[in-house]
Structure formats: structure tokens, C-alpha cells
Design an enzyme around this catalytic site. Structure first.
Site, PDB file in Angstrom:
ATOM      1  N   ASN A   1      24.413  89.318   9.692  1.00  0.00           N
ATOM      2  CA  ASN A   1      24.352  89.315   8.221  1.00  0.00           C
ATOM      3  C   ASN A   1      23.153  88.503   7.765  1.00  0.00           C
ATOM      4  O   ASN A   1      22.403  88.911   6.881  1.00  0.00           O
ATOM      5  CB  ASN A   1      25.621  88.710   7.605  1.00  0.00           C
ATOM      6  CG  ASN A   1      26.859  89.560   7.773  1.00  0.00           C
ATOM      7  OD1 ASN A   1      27.964  89.045   7.857  1.00  0.00           O
ATOM      8  ND2 ASN A   1      26.680  90.875   7.831  1.00  0.00           N
TER       9      ASN A   1
ATOM     10  N   ARG B   1      36.674  89.874   4.594  1.00  0.00           N
ATOM     11  CA  ARG B   1      35.678  90.210   5.606  1.00  0.00           C
ATOM     12  C   ARG B   1      35.560  89.016   6.543  1.00  0.00           C
ATOM     13  O   ARG B   1      35.977  87.904   6.198  1.00  0.00           O
ATOM     14  CB  ARG B   1      34.316  90.487   4.961  1.00  0.00           C
ATOM     15  CG  ARG B   1      34.250  91.864   4.348  1.00  0.00           C
ATOM     16  CD  ARG B   1      32.946  92.071   3.643  1.00  0.00           C
ATOM     17  NE  ARG B   1      31.820  92.172   4.557  1.00  0.00           N
ATOM     18  CZ  ARG B   1      30.547  92.238   4.159  1.00  0.00           C
ATOM     19  NH1 ARG B   1      30.260  92.193   2.858  1.00  0.00           N
ATOM     20  NH2 ARG B   1      29.572  92.346   5.022  1.00  0.00           N
ATOM     21  N   HIS B   2      35.007  89.230   7.707  1.00  0.00           N
ATOM     22  CA  HIS B   2      34.724  88.120   8.613  1.00  0.00           C
ATOM     23  C   HIS B   2      33.787  87.141   7.890  1.00  0.00           C
ATOM     24  O   HIS B   2      33.138  87.513   6.906  1.00  0.00           O
ATOM     25  CB  HIS B   2      34.044  88.644   9.872  1.00  0.00           C
ATOM     26  CG  HIS B   2      32.877  89.537   9.549  1.00  0.00           C
ATOM     27  ND1 HIS B   2      31.640  89.044   9.216  1.00  0.00           N
ATOM     28  CD2 HIS B   2      32.786  90.882   9.456  1.00  0.00           C
ATOM     29  CE1 HIS B   2      30.828  90.046   8.956  1.00  0.00           C
ATOM     30  NE2 HIS B   2      31.493  91.185   9.080  1.00  0.00           N
TER      31      HIS B   2
ATOM     32  N   GLU C   1      33.980  97.987  12.708  1.00  0.00           N
ATOM     33  CA  GLU C   1      33.103  98.417  11.606  1.00  0.00           C
ATOM     34  C   GLU C   1      32.570  99.838  11.823  1.00  0.00           C
ATOM     35  O   GLU C   1      32.487 100.312  12.975  1.00  0.00           O
ATOM     36  CB  GLU C   1      31.937  97.417  11.477  1.00  0.00           C
ATOM     37  CG  GLU C   1      30.928  97.707  10.374  1.00  0.00           C
ATOM     38  CD  GLU C   1      31.513  97.862   8.968  1.00  0.00           C
ATOM     39  OE1 GLU C   1      32.484  98.628   8.789  1.00  0.00           O
ATOM     40  OE2 GLU C   1      30.988  97.225   8.031  1.00  0.00           O
TER      41      GLU C   1
ATOM     42  N   ALA D   1      65.822 107.653 -12.298  1.00  0.00           N
ATOM     43  CA  ALA D   1      65.670 106.223 -11.970  1.00  0.00           C
ATOM     44  C   ALA D   1      65.912 105.914 -10.501  1.00  0.00           C
ATOM     45  O   ALA D   1      66.344 104.823 -10.151  1.00  0.00           O
ATOM     46  CB  ALA D   1      66.610 105.365 -12.836  1.00  0.00           C
TER      47      ALA D   1
ATOM     48  N   ARG E   1      33.089  88.807  15.481  1.00  0.00           N
ATOM     49  CA  ARG E   1      33.016  88.082  14.215  1.00  0.00           C
ATOM     50  C   ARG E   1      34.354  88.022  13.481  1.00  0.00           C
ATOM     51  O   ARG E   1      34.632  87.062  12.770  1.00  0.00           O
ATOM     52  CB  ARG E   1      31.918  88.654  13.322  1.00  0.00           C
ATOM     53  CG  ARG E   1      31.937  90.163  13.094  1.00  0.00           C
ATOM     54  CD  ARG E   1      30.585  90.575  12.510  1.00  0.00           C
ATOM     55  NE  ARG E   1      30.476  91.961  12.083  1.00  0.00           N
ATOM     56  CZ  ARG E   1      30.169  92.974  12.892  1.00  0.00           C
ATOM     57  NH1 ARG E   1      30.018  92.754  14.185  1.00  0.00           N
ATOM     58  NH2 ARG E   1      30.025  94.202  12.406  1.00  0.00           N
TER      59      ARG E   1
ATOM     60  N   HIS F   1      35.791  94.387   8.092  1.00  0.00           N
ATOM     61  CA  HIS F   1      34.354  94.584   7.858  1.00  0.00           C
ATOM     62  C   HIS F   1      34.158  95.296   6.521  1.00  0.00           C
ATOM     63  O   HIS F   1      35.088  95.894   5.981  1.00  0.00           O
ATOM     64  CB  HIS F   1      33.763  95.423   8.975  1.00  0.00           C
ATOM     65  CG  HIS F   1      34.025  94.850  10.342  1.00  0.00           C
ATOM     66  ND1 HIS F   1      33.139  94.007  10.954  1.00  0.00           N
ATOM     67  CD2 HIS F   1      35.079  94.971  11.180  1.00  0.00           C
ATOM     68  CE1 HIS F   1      33.627  93.648  12.142  1.00  0.00           C
ATOM     69  NE2 HIS F   1      34.810  94.217  12.289  1.00  0.00           N
TER      70      HIS F   1
ATOM     71  N   SER G   1      59.436 109.481  -8.788  1.00  0.00           N
ATOM     72  CA  SER G   1      58.021 109.477  -9.187  1.00  0.00           C
ATOM     73  C   SER G   1      57.224 108.490  -8.342  1.00  0.00           C
ATOM     74  O   SER G   1      56.051 108.704  -8.067  1.00  0.00           O
ATOM     75  CB  SER G   1      57.888 109.128 -10.665  1.00  0.00           C
ATOM     76  OG  SER G   1      58.498 110.159 -11.404  1.00  0.00           O
TER      77      SER G   1
ATOM     78  N   LEU H   1      68.670 111.649  -8.581  1.00  0.00           N
ATOM     79  CA  LEU H   1      69.066 111.307  -9.948  1.00  0.00           C
ATOM     80  C   LEU H   1      67.904 110.625 -10.655  1.00  0.00           C
ATOM     81  O   LEU H   1      66.982 110.132  -9.999  1.00  0.00           O
ATOM     82  CB  LEU H   1      70.262 110.353  -9.881  1.00  0.00           C
ATOM     83  CG  LEU H   1      71.558 110.983  -9.355  1.00  0.00           C
ATOM     84  CD1 LEU H   1      72.580 109.894  -9.039  1.00  0.00           C
ATOM     85  CD2 LEU H   1      72.120 111.966 -10.374  1.00  0.00           C
TER      86      LEU H   1
ATOM     87  N   ARG I   1      21.520 109.509   3.118  1.00  0.00           N
ATOM     88  CA  ARG I   1      22.710 108.671   2.993  1.00  0.00           C
ATOM     89  C   ARG I   1      22.918 108.278   1.546  1.00  0.00           C
ATOM     90  O   ARG I   1      24.039 108.286   1.032  1.00  0.00           O
ATOM     91  CB  ARG I   1      22.571 107.431   3.879  1.00  0.00           C
ATOM     92  CG  ARG I   1      23.879 106.689   4.040  1.00  0.00           C
ATOM     93  CD  ARG I   1      23.895 105.779   5.235  1.00  0.00           C
ATOM     94  NE  ARG I   1      25.246 105.327   5.507  1.00  0.00           N
ATOM     95  CZ  ARG I   1      25.710 104.108   5.217  1.00  0.00           C
ATOM     96  NH1 ARG I   1      24.913 103.228   4.663  1.00  0.00           N
ATOM     97  NH2 ARG I   1      26.954 103.771   5.496  1.00  0.00           N
TER      98      ARG I   1
HETATM   99  O1  F6P Z   1      25.958  94.785   6.490  1.00  0.00           O
HETATM  100  C1  F6P Z   1      27.232  94.551   6.978  1.00  0.00           C
HETATM  101  C2  F6P Z   1      27.944  95.823   7.360  1.00  0.00           C
HETATM  102  O2  F6P Z   1      29.258  95.506   7.732  1.00  0.00           O
HETATM  103  C3  F6P Z   1      27.258  96.628   8.485  1.00  0.00           C
HETATM  104  O3  F6P Z   1      27.626  96.236   9.763  1.00  0.00           O
HETATM  105  C4  F6P Z   1      27.668  98.033   8.159  1.00  0.00           C
HETATM  106  O4  F6P Z   1      26.881  99.014   8.773  1.00  0.00           O
HETATM  107  C5  F6P Z   1      27.535  98.011   6.677  1.00  0.00           C
HETATM  108  O5  F6P Z   1      27.976  96.748   6.255  1.00  0.00           O
HETATM  109  C6  F6P Z   1      28.323  99.075   5.970  1.00  0.00           C
HETATM  110  O6  F6P Z   1      27.928  99.088   4.630  1.00  0.00           O
HETATM  111  P1  F6P Z   1      27.053 100.313   4.054  1.00  0.00           P
HETATM  112  O7  F6P Z   1      27.902 101.512   4.305  1.00  0.00           O
HETATM  113  O8  F6P Z   1      26.910  99.979   2.602  1.00  0.00           O
HETATM  114  O9  F6P Z   1      25.754 100.390   4.788  1.00  0.00           O
END
Ligand code: F6P
Length: 800
Positions: free
Chosen positions: A587, A580-581, A651, A366, A631, A716, A370, A364, A676
């Protein structure tokens, strides 16, 4: 002094157990060899029938100074081993203690080592020849102290190893310690039983135990070595919260529409200040005390979440999760050649061209048809199927507008138009539904995968017509999806949504009139409505989204996947948090991938996080999901909620580039770097993954996420980009560039169409790991496309 430096070389502490073990082992052999080399003398302290001397017998003779020195060094190194291990866990350079009881056991183990160590030193001073009773008492103190210390350590390790099940080194430490300590304790009992009765056998046991103790000491070398490569940033980057903005930044992206299952309570923006106060309080306390005492309580499982075969933590889902490694293989479809060569490659989207499914909605007005169509479309598009919703209401409005423009005739689309006693209108509506179906079929023939026929299709007769039409097409599967709803509150919310969103059907009416007319329209439909029960049809009947699901004749891979997804949906108000961690050591060094621990600023984030989350969630239950990488587990350690680890949340695997900086990758593999950038979503690192691979392995996470209520994912960068793109319906090309900064909590509140979003950035500095899209390329869009579009002009193509 380099080797005991507090920076960078924590792993140099491994020299302490090595020195202790070496000296102990060396002294034992020195004594044994001395006894043998001097013609096996019968020492004064030995019994008449004793041929094998106890260690103490030799140690009471000329080697006494050596024995005292050796026992002192061994005792001190043993105590230090435990203290250093505790310190390294506390400072995050070894897998941290997650529970108070682990810390208690660790402290008791230190106490045991102090007692045992004192016993060892004293027994060497009070030798068996001159102070027999004292010596024997201290020997007992030594054995009991060391045994207790070992037992407490093993129990502590048992708990840590349970927390970090995916850390094989920890598991090995645990087993090594348990086996060695277990054997030594059994031998100690054997020694106690034979020492006075079968003195020569007792002597042999004593030598074996003493030698074996060396191996126990060496297990600490193995533990402490695990901190190799870790360092903190205390010196270089010490954080003073006062240096940062006094404000927790909060950004709100309003949801597009409200209604359908929405939590009407407005999240006041004052929250930001409250969060600021709480977060900086937490930081201040941390700084004052050195550490926050973690409170770990287990939140009860949500009473509203039904058990599911694939439920989080359930055995099937666990297996599904672990099997994600296999999903990294990806597609067999031919890959487009990259414009430049490299070691990684671009991997094509899997070939879905054989998939042709018509999902015909039933229900019906409502009732959330959708909503379901939209959710299904977003999910399948996220998985890269070509999906389109064909909304018959939109087609009707577009046609009516065109007619009005061309012929100047304005059609009446009030409730009368939807009455089945109005034969002309009924015919016109049937025609519109047929036309929309034809457009859908045509679109499928042109390459589409899943076409959703968004209409009421609320009679058996209408469904039979759709079935008959599809029977003429080869290779197309028809599934009916009924959204049945008898919850007055949900129906009312949907009516309001329709009325308040300026639906063109009601643009010339007041909201009151519009509401009345829409309710009349619904009652017209109710007069002829037949819920789906036709036994020969393939259908899914969903009652009150998530309350009850009936499934009939659903076969095939994609159909089952669609059914499984829809079964997991619910509309109870909830929040999904992404973080994120905390900043990791990698990092800080600019390296990607790896499994490093948190930096000191990352630890500060971990400690400040509970205040922010609990302020937001209040008393409501919440479950925390982390990946299996250290992490994220470390970041979650102070959160007082149930925690689950997911392999699927690990990740993106950077393959041969894991552990490198972007600069190093550019230098070593310039072609790959260019490839890439050219097509980041499709690029797969050699031996690693592409973003597409990650999306595929995250599918079970999405399924479970839809089924659950309040969830916090500590993830991640790449992983959260993929999940975020799903919730905001962002295209694959833009997905790898979504900004997910460190030390920021993203709070999503799912709405009828799309999500509200708030971002909380804690005032703890962190490096920026975002690598923007190269300037020349089309910049990513970060705007959600989940909006319900009532007014979109339906594209009417001439049919072939
Ligand atoms: O730099 C942190 C991180 O989590 C890396 O471990 C990972 O490879 C990367 O980011 C992913 O980001 P991008 O796809 O932009 O390289």
C-alpha cells in the site's frame, strides 16, 4: 554499514548464518585435510586403539588458534541467527508469533543457543589434551544446549506453521529443521553410545554430526531470507498519535426500518468517545512499551449456531472454499468487445436466460414473508439474477387508489375485507393474486429469472390454483416458500412495523386502531389457514427463520441454491464488522496485490484494533475471519477471538498486473487501463480476476455469514466492496468504487430491511488506495436500496 542496515535490507542478515556455516564447515575440512596431509598422525590425546581422531584431537594440536576462532564465530553467529529471527518476527518482517507460547519457545531456543554456544567456545579453549575433563564437560554442554535449542525452535515452528498453513516457505523451514535436527539428535545418541566403547566408530559419528550441524545453521539462511523485500516505514513515516485528530470519526447511516429481529438497544453515539479513549490508550501503551502483550483466548462456539455441513471450519466448506480457485474460470457466454484492445478482457455475465423460477410465498400476515422475499431478492441480484418481487398487497393498494381517483369510490380494506365469509372480497382478493401472478409470468417471459409472488397463499385451494396455472407454462419451476412463525415477540415486532411505517391501509387510523384492525385481519386469515404439507408440491417451510426447515421436492441447481440460502438465514441480533488489513508495505509503495507484510502504521492498527472491537462487542462471542494473505493474518494477530482463514477472502487477483502500481499499469498496458475504467465490474485482468469472479467465489462466504452471529472480517479492498454491496444492496456498476478506507472498522447491524452502519476510523494515518471513478463516467451511488417500499406504485402493464 549497508549490509546490517536496519532499514530496507533486513534480508541482508542472511549473511550471518552463511558466514557461520561457511567458517564452521571450512574449519572442519581444514582440520581433516591437515590430518590426512600430515600422514594421519596419532595425536597424544588419542587412545592407543584409536585410528580415527576426534575433532578435538586435531584441534588440540597446532590448529588450536584456528579452532578457537572458528568456534567463537560459529557460536556467535548461531546465537545471532536466533536473536535476529526473533527480532524480525517481532517487528513483522517475518511471519509473526501469534501465541505467547511461540514467543516462550523462541526465547528458550535462544537460551539453548547461548548455552550451546558458550559450551562450544569453552571446549575449544579447554582442549582435550591439557584439560580432558573440562573439555568433555563443555562438549556435553555444547551438544545438549544446541539440541535443546533445536527442539524448542522446531516446536515454535510447528505452531507458527499451524497459524500460517498457507505459507509454503514456513512449512519447508519447519520440515527442514525437524528432519536435520532429528537426524543429528539421533546421531548424537549414537555418538554418546560409541565414543568410549567403539572409539573409531564414535569418531566417525562425531565428524558426521559436526558436518551436519552446518546444514542446520544454513536453515537460518532460508528463514531470514523470507524477510527479503520487506521494509518498515519507521524512518520515513513515523507516526505520532498526537499529530492526529483527537477524535475517532464515527459516521452512522441509519437503517431504513426497524422490526423483524431487531436489537432494540440503541447504540449510543457516546460509544465513539469511549472507543477513542480505548484506542488511544492502546496506542499510548504500545508506544510506551514497544509492544502490546497479546492475550489469546478462544471464544466458545456460539451455542445458537447449529452445526452445518458447510459450517465455517467444517470440512465441506473448507473444500468449497479451496475450490474457489476453479470458479475463476467464469462464464462461457460471449463477451462484449471492449472499445479498446488490451491483454485483459471484459467477461460477460453468465447466461441465465434459461432460469425461470416462481417462488410463491405462503404464510399468515406478519410472519416475515416480505423479509424472506427481500433477502432472497438481494442475494440473487447480487449474483446477477434478474429478480422481482410481486407484492399482492401493493397491487391491491395501487388499484384501490386508481379506482378512488377515477370513480371516486373508496374501497374498505379493513379486517372485514380479509374475512372469508365476505364472498365478494374473497373473490376480489383471489383476482388480485391471479393478476399479480400473471404479471409475474409475463415478466419471466420477458427475460426475468426469479419472480417472487409475495402473498399469503395460505390455503390449499389457492396453492392448487397457482400450480395449475404454472403447469401451462413451459420451463417454469414453481417453489412454495412458507414462512411459519409462532414466536409472539417476532409477530408483535412485525405488527408494530406494519403499523408504525405509515402503511396506506392505516393512514386514516390511530396507531391503536390500526393495531387492532391488523390483528383482526390476522385472525381472519388464521380461520382458513392451512400450513403447507401437500406432498406433490415443491416447497420449503421455514419456522421462525432459521429454527426449523422442511424441504420437499427441491431439485435443480438454482432451486437448491435458493433453498440452501434460505436455510442459512436467521434473525438473531448480531453485528458484522468489516475491516481492511492494516496498511501494508505494498500500500505504501502504491502497488496492488502481492502478499506483503504490514507497514509500521499497519502494525499500529493491528495493535489498536482489539480495544475497538472488544469495546463494541463486549462479552459476546465473536469469530474473526481473515484471508490467507499475510497482511490480514498479521492484522488479526492481537485479536483475542477464534480466527479462521478463508481462501475465498483473498484479494482480487490482478494477474499479470500483480505487484505493479496503477501508474505502471497505465504505462505498460494503457488499453487495459482504459478498459477497466470503462467497465470495472466486468474487466478481468489477464491471468487474474474480475469483480464478478470475486462475487462468485464469495458466495460460500455469504452463505456462512448469514448462518453465523457476530463476525469480524479482516479483508481486502475489493473483497469488502463485494460483501458490502451485498449487505447494502448496491448495484454491480457501483460496487467497484465503494469506499472502504484503511484503518476503518465498518460495523453493520442487520435490520428488517437493510442494515444500520457505523464507521470507526482509528487515528493512525494510512495511504488512500481508493481510485475514484473517472470524472466522465456516471458517479456511483452508495445509498442502500434495501428499503421496504410500501408505497411504491405497482407498475400495471396491460397483459399480452
Ligand atoms: O490497492 C489495494 C488493493 O487491495 C489491491 O491489492 C487490489 O488490486 C485493489 O486494491 C483493488 O481495488 P481496485 O479494484 O480499485 O483496483
Amino acid at each position: 554499514m549497508a549490509i546490517f542496515s536496519h532499514q530496507r535490507h533486513h534480508w541482508a542478515y542472511v549473511w550471518i548464518p552463511i558466514v557461520g556455516a561457511f567458517i564452521w564447515f571450512g574449519t572442519l575440512w581444514a582440520m581433516l585435510i591437515t590430518w590426512l596431509a600430515t600422514g594421519r598422525p596419532h595425536y597424544v590425546s588419542m587412545a592407543a586403539n584409536q585410528h580415527v581422531p576426534f575433532i578435538s584431537d586435531i584441534a588440540a594440536d597446532i590448529l588450536k588458534p584456528l579452532f578457537i576462532t572458528s568456534c567463537t564465530i560459529t557460536a556467535i553467529s548461531f546465537i545471532l541467527d536466533l536473536i535476529i529471527e526473533r527480532y524480525l518476527r517481532h517487528s513483522g518482517r517475518l511471519m509473526p508469533n501469534m501465541r505467547t507460547r511461540e514467543r516462550v519457545f523462541s526465547s528458550l531456543a535462544i537460551l539453548g543457543s547461548v548455552i550451546g554456544g558458550a559450551g562450544l567456545i569453552l571446549l575449544s579453549i579447554f582442549d582435550t589434551r591439557r584439560h580432558k575433563t573440562l573439555h568433555d564437560s563443555f562438549l556435553l554442554v555444547f551438544i545438549v544446549g544446541v539440541a535443546l535449542s533445536a527442539i524448542f525452535t522446531v516446536v515454535e515452528f510447528r505452531w507458527i506453521y499451524k497459524d500460517f498453513q498457507y505459507a509454503p516457505l514456513l512449512k519447508r523451514s519447519y520440515w527442514m529443521k525437524s528432519i536435520i535436527a532429528g537426524i543429528l539428535i539421533i546421531l548424537a545418541f549414537a555418538f554418546a553410545g560409541t565414543e568410549f566403547k567403539v572409539v573409531n566408530v564414535g569418531g566417525i559419528f562425531e565428524w558426521i554430526i559436526a558436518m551436519g550441524f552446518t546444514f542446520y545453521l544454513l536453515t537460518f539462511y532460508y528463514d531470514l531470507r523470507q524477510s527479503k523485500g520487506t521494509f518498515d516505514t519507521d524512518e520515513a513515516e513515523d507516526v505520532d498519535v498526537d499529530d492526529y485528530d483527537e477524535e475517532v470519526m464515527m459516521k452512522t447511516i441509519p437503517g431504513e426500518t426497524k422490526g423483524w429481529g431487531e436489537d432494540v438497544e440503541d447504540q449510543a453515539s457516546g460509544l465513539a468517545n469511549k472507543d477513542l479513549a480505548r484506542a488511544s490508550d492502546a496506542l499510548e501503551n504500545m508506544q510506551a512499551s514497544g509492544e502490546l502483550a497479546p492475550v489469546v483466548t478462544v471464544a466458545p462456539a456460539s451455542p445458537n449456531v447449529p452445526p452445518a455441513l458447510f459450517g465455517a471450519g467444517g470440512p465441506m466448506l473448507k473444500r468449497f472454499d479451496e475450490s474457489t480457485v476453479a470458479s475463476r474460470k467464469g462464464s462461457n457466454a460471449p463477451s462484449p468487445p471492449p472499445s479498446v484492445k488490451g491483454i485483459g478482457k471484459k467477461v460477460a455475465k453468465p447466461d441465465y436466460s434459461e432460469q425461470k423460477i416462481v417462488v410463491a410465498m405462503v404464510g399468515l400476515p406478519a410472519r416475515g414473508k416480505s423479509y424472506l422475499s427481500n433477502k432472497l431478492m438481494i442475494y440473487l441480484r447480487w449474483l446477477e439474477y434478474d429478480v422481482k418481487v410481486f407484492n399482492v398487497g401493493q397491487l391491491r393498494r395501487t388499484k384501490a387508489r386508481q379506482k378512488a381517483q377515477k370513480l371516486g369510490v373508496k374501497e374498505n380494506h379493513t379486517a372485514e375485507f380479509f374475512s372469508h365469509s365476505n364472498a365478494q372480497a374473497t373473490q376480489s382478493r383471489d383476482k388480485l393474486a391471479e393478476e399479480s401472478l400473471e404479471m409475474l409470468i409475463q415478466w419471466l417471459k420477458e427475460g426475468g429469472n426469479v419472480g417472487i409472488h409475495d402473498a399469503t397463499n395460505s390455503t390449499k385451494d389457492r396453492r392448487a390454483k397457482i400450480e395449475a396455472r404454472l403447469a401451462k407454462e413451459k420451463g417454469m419451476t414453481l417453489i412454495f416458500l412458507e414462512s411459519f412463525c409462532d414466536d409472539p415477540a417476532t409477530i408483535a415486532a412485525n405488527v408494530e412495523l406494519k403499523v408504525s411505517q405509515g402503511d396506506p391501509d392505516y393512514k386514516d387510523m390511530s396507531p391503536d386502531e390500526a393495531r387492532k384492525d391488523f390483528l383482526r385481519r390476522i385472525s381472519e386469515y388464521e380461520k382458513v389457514y392451512e400450513t403447507i404439507t401437500e406432498p406433490h408440491l415443491s416447497y420449503l417451510r421455514i419456522k421462525n427463520v432459521g429454527e426449523e426447515v422442511t424441504m420437499s421436492r427441491i431439485n435443480g441447481y438454482l432451486s437448491s441454491r435458493i433453498a440452501f440460502y434460505l436455510m442459512n438465514l436467521h434473525i438473531r441480533p448480531r453485528n458484522i464488522f468489516f475491516s481492511r488489513h492494516g496498511e501494508s508495505q505494498y500500500n505504501v509503495e502504491g502497488k496492488i496485490g502481492g502478499d506483503s507484510l504490514l507497514s509500521s502504521r499497519g502494525m499500529q492498527y493491528a495493535k489498536a484494533l482489539p480495544a475497538l472491537i472488544t469495546d463494541n462487542i463486549g462479552e459476546k462471542p465473536l469469530t474473526v475471519w481473515t484471508s490467507t494473505l499475510k497482511r490480514t493474518i498479521q492484522t488479526a494477530q492481537y485479536l483475542p477471538y477464534t480466527k479462521l482463514t478463508w481462501k475465498s477472502l483473498d484479494e482480487l487477483d490482478a494477474g499479470v498486473c500483480d505487484g505493479m502500481t496503477y501508474e505502471e499499469i497505465e504505462q505498460a498496458y494503457p488499453d487495459d487501463y482504459a478498459n477497466r475504467d470503462e467497465d470495472k465490474f466486468n474487466y478481468r485482468y489477464r491471468g487474474g480476476e474480475s469483480y464478478r469472479d470475486v462475487v462468485v467465489r464469495l458466495e460460500p462466504v455469504i452463505m456462512e455469514l448469514e448462518r453465523q452471529e457476530n463476525i469480524l472480517i479482516i479483508g481486502h479492498q475489493a473483497i469488502l466492496r463485494c460483501l458490502y454491496a451485498y449487505f447494502h444492496h448496491l448495484p454491480q456498476t457501483d460496487l467497484p468504487y465503494i469506499k472502504i478506507p484503511l484503518h476503518t472498522v465498518i460495523k453493520l447491524t442487520p435490520k428488517a430491511y437493510g442494515c444500520d452502519e457505523e464507521r470507526y476510523t482509528l487515528p493512525i494515518n494510512a495511504v488512500d488506495t481508493h481510485r475514484p471513478k473517472p470524472k466522465a463516467a456516471k458517479q456511483p451511488s452508495t445509498h442502500s436500496t434495501t428499503q421496504r417500499q410500501y408505497f411504491v406504485e405497482e407498475e400495471i402493464k396491460p397483459l399480452a
